[in-house]
Design a protein around this motif. Structure first.
Motif, PDB file in Angstrom:
ATOM      1  N   SER A 227       0.804  -1.214   0.000  1.00  0.00           N
ATOM      2  CA  SER A 227       0.000   0.000   0.000  1.00  0.00           C
ATOM      3  C   SER A 227       0.841   1.271   0.000  1.00  0.00           C
ATOM      4  O   SER A 227       0.297   2.358   0.070  1.00  0.00           O
ATOM      5  N   THR A 228       2.198   1.149  -0.084  1.00  0.00           N
ATOM      6  CA  THR A 228       3.042   2.337  -0.049  1.00  0.00           C
ATOM      7  C   THR A 228       2.830   3.184  -1.296  1.00  0.00           C
ATOM      8  O   THR A 228       2.858   2.678  -2.417  1.00  0.00           O
ATOM      9  N   GLN A 229       2.620   4.479  -1.077  1.00  0.00           N
ATOM     10  CA  GLN A 229       2.416   5.401  -2.189  1.00  0.00           C
ATOM     11  C   GLN A 229       3.718   5.597  -2.959  1.00  0.00           C
ATOM     12  O   GLN A 229       4.758   5.870  -2.367  1.00  0.00           O
ATOM     13  N   ALA A 230       3.702   5.438  -4.280  1.00  0.00           N
ATOM     14  CA  ALA A 230       4.882   5.689  -5.093  1.00  0.00           C
ATOM     15  C   ALA A 230       5.148   7.185  -5.135  1.00  0.00           C
ATOM     16  O   ALA A 230       4.229   7.996  -5.238  1.00  0.00           O
ATOM     17  N   VAL A 231       6.410   7.550  -5.019  1.00  0.00           N
ATOM     18  CA  VAL A 231       6.819   8.954  -5.042  1.00  0.00           C
ATOM     19  C   VAL A 231       7.819   9.127  -6.173  1.00  0.00           C
ATOM     20  O   VAL A 231       8.934   8.599  -6.123  1.00  0.00           O
TER      21      VAL A 231
ATOM     22  N   SER B  92      10.255   6.676  -4.451  1.00  0.00           N
ATOM     23  CA  SER B  92       9.677   5.403  -4.021  1.00  0.00           C
ATOM     24  C   SER B  92       8.887   4.815  -5.179  1.00  0.00           C
ATOM     25  O   SER B  92       8.079   5.503  -5.798  1.00  0.00           O
ATOM     26  N   ASN B  93       9.153   3.540  -5.471  1.00  0.00           N
ATOM     27  CA  ASN B  93       8.421   2.860  -6.544  1.00  0.00           C
ATOM     28  C   ASN B  93       8.681   1.366  -6.465  1.00  0.00           C
ATOM     29  O   ASN B  93       9.827   0.938  -6.295  1.00  0.00           O
ATOM     30  N   ASN B  94       7.627   0.591  -6.558  1.00  0.00           N
ATOM     31  CA  ASN B  94       7.732  -0.870  -6.571  1.00  0.00           C
ATOM     32  C   ASN B  94       8.523  -1.417  -5.376  1.00  0.00           C
ATOM     33  O   ASN B  94       9.308  -2.347  -5.492  1.00  0.00           O
ATOM     34  N   GLY B  95       8.305  -0.819  -4.218  1.00  0.00           N
ATOM     35  CA  GLY B  95       8.947  -1.306  -3.005  1.00  0.00           C
ATOM     36  C   GLY B  95      10.309  -0.702  -2.732  1.00  0.00           C
ATOM     37  O   GLY B  95      10.831  -0.823  -1.624  1.00  0.00           O
ATOM     38  N   LEU B  96      10.903  -0.045  -3.727  1.00  0.00           N
ATOM     39  CA  LEU B  96      12.209   0.602  -3.530  1.00  0.00           C
ATOM     40  C   LEU B  96      11.986   2.016  -3.012  1.00  0.00           C
ATOM     41  O   LEU B  96      11.319   2.828  -3.661  1.00  0.00           O
TER      42      LEU B  96
ATOM     43  N   HIS C 278      27.329  17.855   4.036  1.00  0.00           N
ATOM     44  CA  HIS C 278      26.926  16.643   4.755  1.00  0.00           C
ATOM     45  C   HIS C 278      25.885  15.894   3.927  1.00  0.00           C
ATOM     46  O   HIS C 278      24.958  16.486   3.376  1.00  0.00           O
ATOM     47  N   VAL C 279      26.071  14.563   3.835  1.00  0.00           N
ATOM     48  CA  VAL C 279      25.195  13.720   3.020  1.00  0.00           C
ATOM     49  C   VAL C 279      24.633  12.606   3.893  1.00  0.00           C
ATOM     50  O   VAL C 279      25.373  11.929   4.608  1.00  0.00           O
ATOM     51  N   ASP C 280      23.321  12.416   3.814  1.00  0.00           N
ATOM     52  CA  ASP C 280      22.647  11.349   4.552  1.00  0.00           C
ATOM     53  C   ASP C 280      21.702  10.636   3.597  1.00  0.00           C
ATOM     54  O   ASP C 280      20.862  11.285   2.963  1.00  0.00           O
ATOM     55  N   THR C 281      21.834   9.325   3.455  1.00  0.00           N
ATOM     56  CA  THR C 281      21.000   8.572   2.526  1.00  0.00           C
ATOM     57  C   THR C 281      20.432   7.331   3.211  1.00  0.00           C
ATOM     58  O   THR C 281      21.080   6.725   4.074  1.00  0.00           O
ATOM     59  N   THR C 282      19.221   6.962   2.814  1.00  0.00           N
ATOM     60  CA  THR C 282      18.620   5.701   3.224  1.00  0.00           C
ATOM     61  C   THR C 282      18.058   5.023   1.983  1.00  0.00           C
ATOM     62  O   THR C 282      17.531   5.690   1.080  1.00  0.00           O
ATOM     63  N   ALA C 283      18.175   3.699   1.927  1.00  0.00           N
ATOM     64  CA  ALA C 283      17.668   2.932   0.794  1.00  0.00           C
ATOM     65  C   ALA C 283      17.180   1.578   1.291  1.00  0.00           C
ATOM     66  O   ALA C 283      17.919   0.853   1.963  1.00  0.00           O
ATOM     67  N   THR C 284      15.925   1.262   0.964  1.00  0.00           N
ATOM     68  CA  THR C 284      15.349  -0.036   1.325  1.00  0.00           C
ATOM     69  C   THR C 284      14.576  -0.593   0.143  1.00  0.00           C
ATOM     70  O   THR C 284      14.118   0.154  -0.734  1.00  0.00           O
ATOM     71  N   ASN C 285      14.431  -1.881   0.126  1.00  0.00           N
ATOM     72  CA  ASN C 285      13.649  -2.559  -0.897  1.00  0.00           C
ATOM     73  C   ASN C 285      12.677  -3.489  -0.186  1.00  0.00           C
ATOM     74  O   ASN C 285      13.081  -4.482   0.416  1.00  0.00           O
ATOM     75  N   HIS C 286      11.367  -3.111  -0.201  1.00  0.00           N
ATOM     76  CA  HIS C 286      10.347  -3.837   0.550  1.00  0.00           C
ATOM     77  C   HIS C 286      10.735  -3.951   2.013  1.00  0.00           C
ATOM     78  O   HIS C 286      10.546  -4.988   2.658  1.00  0.00           O
ATOM     79  N   GLY C 287      11.288  -2.861   2.537  1.00  0.00           N
ATOM     80  CA  GLY C 287      11.637  -2.805   3.942  1.00  0.00           C
ATOM     81  C   GLY C 287      13.001  -3.363   4.291  1.00  0.00           C
ATOM     82  O   GLY C 287      13.481  -3.170   5.412  1.00  0.00           O
TER      83      GLY C 287
END
Length: 612
Positions: free
Chosen positions: A99-103, A197-201, A216-225
């Motif tokens: 149900s995550t909204q694609a961004v 955000s798209n297809n769980g990524l 300063h750089v801060d990144t987060t990346a997940t795929n289906h959590g």
């Protein structure tokens, strides 16, 4: 035949004849031509060191990837930055995938972040940098310097893109249209975020800007959590790189456990993983650097990036060479990376002000070792500090500052030259006794143990008379490292980049008109010509007088004009010193000795011819 004098009488007579200390030029040999051979040997050794140290340094092999990574490293090259169609729209939620909204942005846009030092242009395609202007520096065309190398970036990737071992994921991260938190222009201090955000990524990149060269750089990346290893990258060199030599001067810089390494591109395997921890790591060329400083050095993953592009061959517009493009990617395999990035000039004071994290604060090693003076650093750095002081307090032109420093160095080296002259004189005084010892033992073969007695007698004689056989080499032992340190100093200090002096527009580059190399050859020939050489074979003297200036002049042909200026002006000082010396009583006495020895040698040859 002349009556043979006892050794003590011979020494007494020699001392009376040479009541004044003979002063010899440090470039000239002593009696019998021995010092000329020493000079030649030192010159050859110096050139070998001068050339060899440019290509060899302690090797540190990049560690191989883990088994899971090996399968993907063969496809390590990032995709080309291509525009998205203007009709791209925000994707709707996919019930089948959650149900995550694609961004995702509907179109491309740019956001500019700037302060007094830089102007950074971000594209929301990939949330990466397409232009990084340094306001205080110019390119060869006189325009503000852009740290982004457009040709290399189009192939290897753009700064602050995300690098993944999975080439398909890497391409997706680089081509996705992120949603920026702001468009237009942001003035530091400011924060800019990009979300996708798209297809769980799901990916979020946040950049914070202040008044320095550090971002300063801060990144987060997940795929289906689940966490995704996506490292923050500077993959494509620098915008001041244009020719093959520019790319060849790139290096991979690391600080690990308080020890820094500066490695050439040929030692970096593209896609190779180097396990941490690292206080800092990144890439640089002669003038600029991009260095990552992780917030948590213990959770650091570093990847060396190494690609290649075609560059025009020098002087042949229709031919190309392969140039190495060096880059680095750093982050964590936890899916969350947080670090600082220094992207700016290799100014020693600026680099020294940027420190790694340690003990909960920025108290770790500074970035100063990124300026790689090599083995000559112990001399090169003080030389630069002295040159900078002259530039700041005496004369505000770097060319004239080099001339002032050259004068000071030559005056400081005068005691060593005088010591060499005294040593050469002492050696000449005992030369008859040295020859007598050699004559005494010449009937023995070189392998005969009694030859050791000859060496002992000669050593005892030198010790008794206060002669140091290495004393005549002292100025050369000082001069060659000093010259090489001057070369490294001029090569690796950005202050000399594009610094003008008279007809020269860049003291860090070769003289475009080759006036300085030619002037160097002429002045070195004058030094050789004006210096008396008693005891030296005339043929050998002529050979040295012509070959040495040409040999060293050829070296200055393609070296920095700042180095040629230093060396040529040093010759001018030597010419003046020798011209003055030749007019003194000491100089006249030296010429008389030279004439006597030449006449004696010529007469001996004539007697030999009569006997035959």
């Amino acid at each position: 035949m002349e009556p043979r004098r006892a050794p003590n009488a011979a020494r007494s007579s020699d001392r009376q004849e040479l009541s004044l200390a003979e002063i010899r030029n440090p470039n000239q040999p002593g009696g019998g031509g021995q010092d000329s051979r020493t000079l030649l040997i030192f010159s050859i050794v110096f050139v070998l060191i001068f050339l060899g140290l440019q290509y060899f340094s302690p090797k540190k092999k990049t560690q191989p990837e883990t088994p899971a990574e090996v399968a993907s490293t063969s496809a390590r090259k990032a995709s080309t930055f291509t525009p998205a169609p203007a009709s791209a729209m925000v994707a709707a939620p996919d019930p089948a995938k959650g149900s995550t909204q694609a961004v995702e942005a509907a179109a491309e846009s740019t956001t500019v972040a700037e302060n007094e030092l830089y102007r950074i242009t971000f594209s929301n395609r990939g949330g990466q940098v397409v232009s990084w202007i340094l306001k205080k520096y110019k390119d060869d065309a006189g325009k503000p310097l852009d740290l982004v190398n457009p040709k290399a970036a189009a192939k290897a990737g753009y700064p602050l893109s995300l690098w993944s071992y999975d080439v398909n994921l890497r391409n997706q991260l680089a081509q996705a249209l992120y949603v920026p938190s702001a468009t237009g222009t942001l003035n530091a201090p400011a924060t800019l975020s990009f979300t996708y955000s798209n297809n769980g990524l799901e990916v979020k990149k946040t950049f914070s800007f202040d008044s320095t060269y550090v971002v300063h750089v801060d990144t987060t990346a997940t795929n289906h959590g689940s966490p995704v290893t996506a490292l923050i990258a500077w993959p494509s060199g620098f915008g001041d790189q244009d020719t093959l030599p520019d790319y060849a001067q790139s290096q991979f810089d690391t600080m690990q456990g308080g020890k820094n390494e500066n490695q050439a591109a040929k030692k970096i395997a593209g896609g190779g993983t180097i396990p941490g921890p690292f206080e800092w790591a990144g890439v640089s060329d002669l003038s600029f650097a991009a260095i990552f400083l992780p917030d948590d050095p213990s959770q650091t993953l570093l990847v060396g990036l190494h690609d290649s592009i075609d560059v025009p061959r020098h002087g042949k517009a229709d031919q190309t060479d392969q140039a190495s493009v060096l880059g680095a990617a750093m982050g964590s395999n936890s899916g969350h990376s947080s670090l600082r990035l220094f992207a700016g000039p290799k100014v020693i004071d600026v680099l020294a002000s940027v420190r790694a994290m340690a003990n909960g604060g920025q108290t770790g090693p500074s970035l100063e070792p990124v300026v790689d003076f090599g083995y000559s650093g112990i001399i090169a750095k003080p030389l630069f500090l002295a040159l900078r002081w002259v530039h700041e307090h005496i004369v505000s032109n770097w060319g004239w500052a080099i001339l002032v420093l050259t004068l000071v160095i030559n005056l400081a080296m005068l005691p060593t030259r005088i010591q060499m002259m005294k040593s050469a004189l002492k050696m000449q005084r005992i030369q008859p006794e040295m020859n007598a010892i050699k004559e005494k033992f010449k009937k023995y073969k070189t392998t005969d143990p009694r030859r050791a007695d000859m060496n002992k007698e000669m050593f005892d004689l030198q010790k008794r008379e206060g002669v140091n056989m290495f004393g005549g080499c002292l100025p050369m032992l000082v001069q060659w490292p000093l010259l090489f340190a001057f070369y490294r100093m001029l090569l690796h200090t950005i202050e000399l980049r594009q610094a003008p002096w008279l007809w020269i527009h860049n003291l860090a580059a070769p003289d475009p008109l080759h006036i300085l190399p030619v002037f160097f050859i002429v002045t070195m020939f004058l030094v050789q010509y004006l210096t008396p050489s008693p005891g030296m074979d005339p043929a050998q003297q002529k050979m040295m007088a012509f070959t040495m200036p040409v040999f060293f002049g050829f070296m200055t042909w393609n070296l920095s004009s700042g180095l040629a200026l230093y060396w040529a002006f040093g010759n001018v000082i030597n010419v003046i010193q020798q011209a003055v010396m030749n007019r003194t009583g000491i100089g006249k006495q030296m010429r008389e000795i030279a004439a006597k020895r030449a006449a004696k040698k010529s007469g001996g040859s004539g007697r030999q011819m009569v006997r035959r």
